[in-house]
Design a protein around this motif. Structure first.
Motif, short mmCIF file in Angstrom:
data_model
loop_
_atom_site.label_atom_id
_atom_site.label_comp_id
_atom_site.label_asym_id
_atom_site.label_seq_id
_atom_site.Cartn_x
_atom_site.Cartn_y
_atom_site.Cartn_z
N GLY A 170 2.09 4.29 7.54
CA GLY A 170 2.18 4.59 6.11
C GLY A 170 3.08 5.79 5.85
O GLY A 170 3.88 5.79 4.91
N ALA A 171 2.95 6.81 6.68
CA ALA A 171 3.78 8.00 6.52
C ALA A 171 5.26 7.68 6.75
O ALA A 171 6.14 8.20 6.04
CB ALA A 171 3.32 9.10 7.48
N ASP A 216 -1.25 1.80 13.85
CA ASP A 216 -1.72 3.11 13.42
C ASP A 216 -1.34 3.25 11.96
O ASP A 216 -0.22 3.63 11.62
CB ASP A 216 -1.07 4.20 14.28
N TRP A 217 -2.26 2.94 11.06
CA TRP A 217 -1.92 2.83 9.65
C TRP A 217 -1.54 4.16 9.03
O TRP A 217 -0.70 4.21 8.11
CB TRP A 217 -3.07 2.17 8.88
N ASP A 218 -2.10 5.25 9.51
CA ASP A 218 -1.72 6.55 9.00
C ASP A 218 -0.26 6.86 9.36
O ASP A 218 0.53 7.29 8.50
CB ASP A 218 -2.62 7.65 9.55
N ALA A 219 0.09 6.63 10.61
CA ALA A 219 1.46 6.90 11.05
C ALA A 219 2.45 5.97 10.37
O ALA A 219 3.51 6.40 9.88
CB ALA A 219 1.56 6.77 12.57
N GLU A 244 0.80 -1.22 0.00
CA GLU A 244 0.00 0.00 0.00
C GLU A 244 0.84 1.27 0.00
O GLU A 244 0.36 2.32 -0.45
CB GLU A 244 -0.94 0.01 1.21
N HIS A 245 2.07 1.19 0.47
CA HIS A 245 2.82 2.43 0.68
C HIS A 245 4.19 2.48 0.02
O HIS A 245 4.67 3.58 -0.30
CB HIS A 245 2.98 2.71 2.18
N ARG A 258 6.49 5.68 3.58
CA ARG A 258 6.63 6.56 2.41
C ARG A 258 7.79 7.53 2.59
O ARG A 258 8.52 7.82 1.64
CB ARG A 258 5.33 7.33 2.17
#
Length: 414
Positions: A391-392, A386-389, A21-22, A395
């Motif tokens: 993923g960031a 924490d998928w947002d953290a 995903e990332h 990336r």
């Protein structure tokens, strides 16, 4: 299932999600390598698999020598197919060595080869690779474009006309910029003209092999650092190599042919003093510190914290696993030291440091290792899902941090 498959090295569901995903689709910024700008400018077509895979690659040469292969079939005038067969004889023995993974990622990603390379499969793979190399899209530029590369930073000496870079600027949609690498024994004030010339031609990085901390070396580096700081460049320092140890082979083949090793010098006091002197005089530029001996991981990881300064996040960087550390254990050790001692999410990530036009799957290799390590921490309850953290973080380390740190902009020089 083929050896190289979608979940290769991704050992848990979190790792798989993070990678696919990332990380998987991100472009590559290769901010330090040794591929030839001339071959890119001429859009060189490789005559066969031997020239492409073995040409200039001293990683492979060392392993072939260790396997008892005669130098004639490594760097000598032996037949190209015989050289390929000698490499194919060596590859199955590289279990546990990154060469096994690199080779099969390269064969899969560029030539859609699913078979593993061995004496039994060598002829068929030779023919498949050569057939591709004779077709459109497999030239020097084509191979880079197939790799989803956004930017390549080559390594160039003062006095280079940079004519190949200017040609590439006009003709190639992948941005190729020079990096400044002077001989530290030949630095004088006239070198400022060369720095300005490189700057005008898009250079924003320097690169230095720091093999000693002699008075001459320190004086040169302090002077150069001040010039780099004025221009907003990034300085790269590669520390800890003991070079050209085999005199007979050096006299026969020259440097960068596979006869270097990791040094065991103590670097903390001298490197700290060097950075401190830079800071006190002309100003310390953004700096990436690479070490060849992993014993120095904690020296680098703690020393860089002494010189961090806003507004640049991670102004002083612990460079990715370099040279002999460019493998899973070395990459993980570097990233774990960085996480223990600093801020892993500010890391500018992987660079190939390679002379090979098919080395870009090493970025994939790194990203898979990164995602697997983070995934393991999450699944063992050491960091929340924490998928947002997450993923960031992925990336950033894979692509975005380098883009922001070097202030590279797509499609034009800055």
């Amino acid at each position: 299932m083929p050896f190289i498959h979608s979940e290769f090295m991704l050992k848990n569901k979190t790792a798989q999600r993070l990678y696919h995903e990332h990380a998987e689709a991100l472009p590559i910024i290769d901010y330090h390598c040794h591929i030839s700008p001339e071959l890119m400018a001429k859009d060189h077509r490789f005559k066969n698999a031997t020239e492409l895979f073995l040409g200039g690659d001293h990683y492979k040469w060392r392993l072939m020598r260790t396997n008892g292969i005669d130098e004639k079939l490594i760097t000598g005038d032996g037949d190209d197919f015989d050289k390929w067969m000698a490499f194919a004889e060596t590859v199955p023995l590289t279990i546990g060595n990154p060469m096994y993974h690199w080779t099969h990622l390269e064969l899969k990603r560029y030539f859609d080869v699913d078979e593993t390379l061995s004496p039994k499969t060598a002829k068929a793979i030779w023919e498949q690779v050569n057939s591709c190399l004779a077709s459109d899209g497999f030239t020097a530029r084509g191979l880079i474009q197939r790799s989803n590369v956004e930017l390549v930073c080559t390594t160039d000496a003062p006095g280079d006309t940079l004519e190949h870079h200017r040609r590439l600027k006009d003709e190639f949609d992948v941005r190729v910029i020079p990096a400044f690498r002077p001989d530290l024994k030949k630095v004088d004030f006239s070198i400022v003209k060369e720095i300005d010339f490189f700057h005008e031609n898009g250079c924003r990085l320097s690169d230095h092999a720091v093999d000693d901390f002699s008075e001459e070396t320190v004086k040169a580096l302090v002077f150069l650092a001040g010039e780099y700081a004025k221009r907003g460049w990034t300085m790269q320092l590669h520390v800890g190599a003991l070079r050209n140890n085999n005199t007979a082979m050096f006299n026969r083949l020259g440097p960068d042919t596979g006869f270097d090793c990791a040094a065991d010098m103590n670097i903390a006091r001298e490197l700290a003093a060097l950075l401190d002197k830079m800071e006190q005089t002309g100003g310390l530029p953004k700096t990436i510190l690479y070490n060849l001996n992993p014993k120095d991981n904690y020296t680098i990881g703690t020393l860089m914290g002494c010189f961090q300064q806003g507004p640049t996040p991670g102004k002083i960087q612990f460079g990715s696993g370099w040279w002999f550390n460019d493998q899973r254990d070395g990459m993980e050790a570097q990233m774990k030291a960085l996480a223990n001692l600093s801020l892993l999410p500010r890391f500018v990530g992987m660079t190939t440091d390679s002379r090979s036009f098919v080395s870009y799957p090493r970025h994939e290799y790194f990203r898979r290792i990164l995602c697997n390590m983070l995934g393991q921490w999450v699944e063992e309850g050491e960091y929340p899902a924490d998928w947002d953290a997450l993923g960031a973080i992925v990336r950033g380390i894979s692509y975005e941090n380098a883009k922001n740190y070097f202030q590279f902009k797509r499609g034009k020089r800055t």
